[in-house]
Design a protein around this motif. Structure first.
Motif, PDB file in Angstrom:
ATOM      1  N   LYS A   1       0.840  -1.204   0.000  1.00 56.97           N
ATOM      2  CA  LYS A   1       0.000   0.000   0.000  1.00 56.97           C
ATOM      3  C   LYS A   1       0.874   1.253   0.000  1.00 56.97           C
TER       4      LYS A   1
ATOM      5  N   VAL B   1      -7.359   6.571   8.866  1.00 54.93           N
ATOM      6  CA  VAL B   1      -7.240   5.174   8.440  1.00 54.93           C
ATOM      7  C   VAL B   1      -5.795   4.718   8.652  1.00 54.93           C
TER       8      VAL B   1
ATOM      9  N   LYS C   1      -3.162   1.443   8.062  1.00 55.35           N
ATOM     10  CA  LYS C   1      -3.080   0.198   7.283  1.00 55.35           C
ATOM     11  C   LYS C   1      -1.710  -0.454   7.392  1.00 55.35           C
TER      12      LYS C   1
ATOM     13  N   ALA D   1      -6.603  -3.112   7.010  1.00 51.99           N
ATOM     14  CA  ALA D   1      -6.981  -1.693   6.990  1.00 51.99           C
ATOM     15  C   ALA D   1      -7.943  -1.407   8.136  1.00 51.99           C
TER      16      ALA D   1
ATOM     17  N   VAL E   1     -10.312   1.458   9.620  1.00 52.21           N
ATOM     18  CA  VAL E   1     -10.952   2.766   9.440  1.00 52.21           C
ATOM     19  C   VAL E   1     -11.395   3.201  10.831  1.00 52.21           C
TER      20      VAL E   1
ATOM     21  N   GLU F   1      -3.706   7.096   6.417  1.00 55.94           N
ATOM     22  CA  GLU F   1      -4.407   7.818   5.335  1.00 55.94           C
ATOM     23  C   GLU F   1      -5.548   8.663   5.886  1.00 55.94           C
ATOM     24  N   GLU F   2      -5.818   9.707   5.167  1.00 57.23           N
ATOM     25  CA  GLU F   2      -7.022  10.500   5.386  1.00 57.23           C
ATOM     26  C   GLU F   2      -8.226   9.591   5.148  1.00 57.23           C
ATOM     27  N   LYS F   3      -9.291   9.732   5.938  1.00 51.18           N
ATOM     28  CA  LYS F   3     -10.489   8.927   5.671  1.00 51.18           C
ATOM     29  C   LYS F   3     -11.326   9.646   4.603  1.00 51.18           C
ATOM     30  N   MET F   4     -11.578   8.929   3.521  1.00 47.49           N
ATOM     31  CA  MET F   4     -12.394   9.506   2.446  1.00 47.49           C
ATOM     32  C   MET F   4     -13.852   9.110   2.678  1.00 47.49           C
TER      33      MET F   4
ATOM     34  N   GLU G   1     -18.315   3.246  -2.452  1.00 48.42           N
ATOM     35  CA  GLU G   1     -17.215   2.511  -3.098  1.00 48.42           C
ATOM     36  C   GLU G   1     -17.701   1.772  -4.345  1.00 48.42           C
TER      37      GLU G   1
ATOM     38  N   LYS H   1     -18.823  -5.010   1.583  1.00 49.05           N
ATOM     39  CA  LYS H   1     -17.738  -5.626   2.369  1.00 49.05           C
ATOM     40  C   LYS H   1     -18.113  -5.984   3.802  1.00 49.05           C
TER      41      LYS H   1
ATOM     42  N   VAL I   1      -9.174   4.036  -3.507  1.00 47.95           N
ATOM     43  CA  VAL I   1      -9.050   3.488  -2.149  1.00 47.95           C
ATOM     44  C   VAL I   1      -7.934   2.452  -2.153  1.00 47.95           C
ATOM     45  N   GLU I   2      -7.915   1.635  -3.182  1.00 53.41           N
ATOM     46  CA  GLU I   2      -6.893   0.594  -3.305  1.00 53.41           C
ATOM     47  C   GLU I   2      -6.846   0.135  -4.753  1.00 53.41           C
TER      48      GLU I   2
HETATM   49  P1  AMP Z   1      -8.052  -1.848   1.721  1.00 51.35           P
HETATM   50  O1  AMP Z   1      -7.501  -2.992   2.488  1.00 51.35           O
HETATM   51  O2  AMP Z   1      -7.089  -0.763   1.459  1.00 51.35           O
HETATM   52  O3  AMP Z   1      -8.796  -2.312   0.555  1.00 51.35           O
HETATM   53  O4  AMP Z   1      -9.212  -1.251   2.628  1.00 51.35           O
HETATM   54  C1  AMP Z   1     -10.330  -2.013   3.008  1.00 51.35           C
HETATM   55  C2  AMP Z   1     -11.545  -1.129   3.146  1.00 51.35           C
HETATM   56  O5  AMP Z   1     -11.281  -0.097   4.106  1.00 51.35           O
HETATM   57  C3  AMP Z   1     -11.912  -0.386   1.874  1.00 51.35           C
HETATM   58  O6  AMP Z   1     -12.713  -1.145   1.026  1.00 51.35           O
HETATM   59  C4  AMP Z   1     -12.651   0.808   2.428  1.00 51.35           C
HETATM   60  O7  AMP Z   1     -13.977   0.450   2.786  1.00 51.35           O
HETATM   61  C5  AMP Z   1     -11.899   1.110   3.688  1.00 51.35           C
HETATM   62  N1  AMP Z   1     -10.843   2.127   3.437  1.00 51.35           N
HETATM   63  C6  AMP Z   1      -9.556   1.902   3.135  1.00 51.35           C
HETATM   64  N2  AMP Z   1      -8.875   3.055   2.967  1.00 51.35           N
HETATM   65  C7  AMP Z   1      -9.765   4.056   3.176  1.00 51.35           C
HETATM   66  C8  AMP Z   1      -9.679   5.483   3.160  1.00 51.35           C
HETATM   67  N3  AMP Z   1      -8.528   6.137   2.958  1.00 51.35           N
HETATM   68  N4  AMP Z   1     -10.813   6.177   3.425  1.00 51.35           N
HETATM   69  C9  AMP Z   1     -11.975   5.553   3.683  1.00 51.35           C
HETATM   70  N5  AMP Z   1     -12.112   4.215   3.725  1.00 51.35           N
HETATM   71  C10 AMP Z   1     -11.027   3.462   3.476  1.00 51.35           C
END
Ligand code: AMP
Ligand code: GLY
Length: 430
Positions: free
Chosen positions: A103, A143, A145, A155, A157, A187-190, A194, A216, A284-285
């Motif tokens: 990441k 966030v 991770k 991750a 949140v 990370e900043e929370k967005m 999704e 999810k 987001v990813e």
């Molecule tokens: P990831 O493992 O990076 O896919 O994150 C898993 C889940 O966490 C994502 O599908 C989002 O629902 C949430 N998430 C991850 N990063 C963020 C972010 N910067 N802001 C808001 N939600 C996030």
């Protein structure tokens, strides 16, 4: 064509099912596959991370094309190893798969190439104090991770600073994800909804599969811990033509160009996990493979010959915009084991699949199932089955998927009853 699909989940059942409809498929194998893939392919007893074993099989059985489902073998370099042997394979090299495997790499890459994503900062595990101070400086929501692959659990949140500090402790001090926590990304929370958008690319050209949305969290209304995904639908009404153009221009094209410029061209499936924010789509990813359960809904909507498409991805002859997709809709409802994603039992008998599949345009895809020695199908994982249906529109696809879901039973069967509601909401607002 003799084709090998690597993996054993619902995504791989959907892949074998779709590839089997091509007149170009002469022989189809799944490694290791599951009782669902066995309906369309010959399962071979080689694990998806046994790269040497898979190469040996591909050489000895004259496999023309290998399609990789899960991320781990891609991050481990299965594509590099196959290509060194002159074997054709769909997927990114280990260097390119870093877009999912790290990441920190993904965030820093996006910063270098102006791809919109969250504000972020990366810390080494030995920079615990600096990371902790940074959390206090920025405040919640935030966030946290683990950098590496963590089976979707890395991750956090966090809505409070206490949660954020706990997350940091779990990743760095408790080493909850082992080496995957050698770096931590804050990370900043967005905010927003999704969406999953998959580009198939040969490194230069790309085609898009229809946008989809996953669900999810385990609980109704998006509550409780995150899972691998409890259901999906496609297309996603929130993604209109303008939004899709922005995703192509602002995210997919700069990403493919940036990977080329950095000497690690990206071939295979580029999974863009996006947040549709008030400022527009942000990443987001990235993942280096098809989503699961999203594959179950996007693949049945592909009208082009999937073998042609994968072949041109692997050999670098893809033409941008060449994919034909149905204008119908697909929905998938996942049946999970009670207690998933935390703790659950397996080995329960599954009944009703035939009745579900007797319904119009309903298929039951296997994720975590196995055949017991006496031939009875039993549960064998957290996510057990995905009941997938096609319809003329999203309401019809959802109704059919839920009708199918009602026919299938096993002890502890857990289903979210609100799959697709976020899509229906956008349809009613349109
Ligand atoms: P990831 O493992 O990076 O896919 O994150 C898993 C889940 O966490 C994502 O599908 C989002 O629902 C949430 N998430 C991850 N990063 C963020 C972010 N910067 N802001 C808001 N939600 C996030
Ligand atoms: N459904 C989410 C994923 O495949 O990562």
């Amino acid at each position: 064509m003799r084709i090998l699909v690597v993996g054993s989940g619902g995504r791989e059942h959907a892949l074998t099912r779709a590839l089997n409809t091509s007149s170009r498929t002469d022989a189809l194998y799944a490694a290791p596959g599951n009782p669902g893939t066995a309906r369309h392919a010959s399962n071979i007893g080689i694990a998806s991370d046994d790269i040497d074993g898979l190469i040996e099989f591909a050489r000895e059985d004259d496999i023309d094309l290998t399609v990789v489902g899960p991320e781990q073998p891609l991050v481990d370099g299965i594509v590099d190893a196959f290509q060194e042997e002159g074997l054709s394979i769909v997927g990114p090299t280990a260097a390119a798969a870093q877009l999912e495997g790290s990441k920190a790499f993904a965030d820093q890459f996006m910063a270098r190439h102006d791809v919109p994503t969250a504000e972020f900062k990366v810390f080494e595990a030995d920079e615990y104090d600096a990371a902790s101070d940074y959390l206090d400086e920025v405040g919640a929501p935030i966030v946290v991770k683990a950098d590496g692959l963590a089976a979707g659990k890395g991750a956090y949140v966090c809505s409070t600073l206490d949660e954020a500090h706990e997350a940091l402790d779990e990743i760095v001090q408790d080493r909850a994800f082992g080496d995957a926590g050698d770096q931590v990304v804050v990370e900043e929370k967005m905010d927003g909804e999704e969406v999953s958008i998959f580009a198939l690319t040969d490194g230069t050209h790309y085609v898009l599969l229809t946008p989809s949305q996953d669900h999810k969290p385990i609980g109704e209304g998006g509550t409780g811990p995150n899972t691998g995904g409890m259901g999906a639908f496609s297309p996603a009404p929130i993604v209109n033509g303008d939004l899709l153009n922005r995703v192509c221009r602002e995210i997919i094209e700069p990403t493919l160009l940036g990977m080329q410029e950095e000497g690690t061209p990206y071939q295979g499936v580029l999974y863009c996990g996006l947040m549709i924010t008030d400022e527009g789509p942000k990443v987001v990813e990235f993942n280096c493979r098809l989503g699961d359960p999203e594959a179950q809904v996007v693949l049945p909507l592909v009208e082009s010959d999937l073998v042609d498409v994968f072949e041109s991805v692997a050999d670098g002859t893809l033409e941008t915009g060449s994919l034909r997709a149905s204008s119908r809709a697909a929905a998938c409802v996942v049946l999970a084991s009670d207690g998933y994603p935390i703790e659950y039992e397996t080995g329960f008998e599954i009944i009703g699949i035939d009745e579900a599949e007797a319904l119009s345009e309903v298929s039951v895809l296997h994720a975590g199932t196995r055949l017991r020695e006496d031939g009875v199908l039993v549960t064998d994982g957290g996510r057990v089955l995905g009941v997938t249906a096609l319809g003329d529109d999203l309401p019809e696809a959802l109704e059919r998927a839920y009708d199918g879901t009602d026919r299938v039973h096993f002890d502890g069967n857990t289903v979210r009853t609100d799959i697709g509601e976020k899509g229906l909401k956008h349809l009613s607002e349109a």
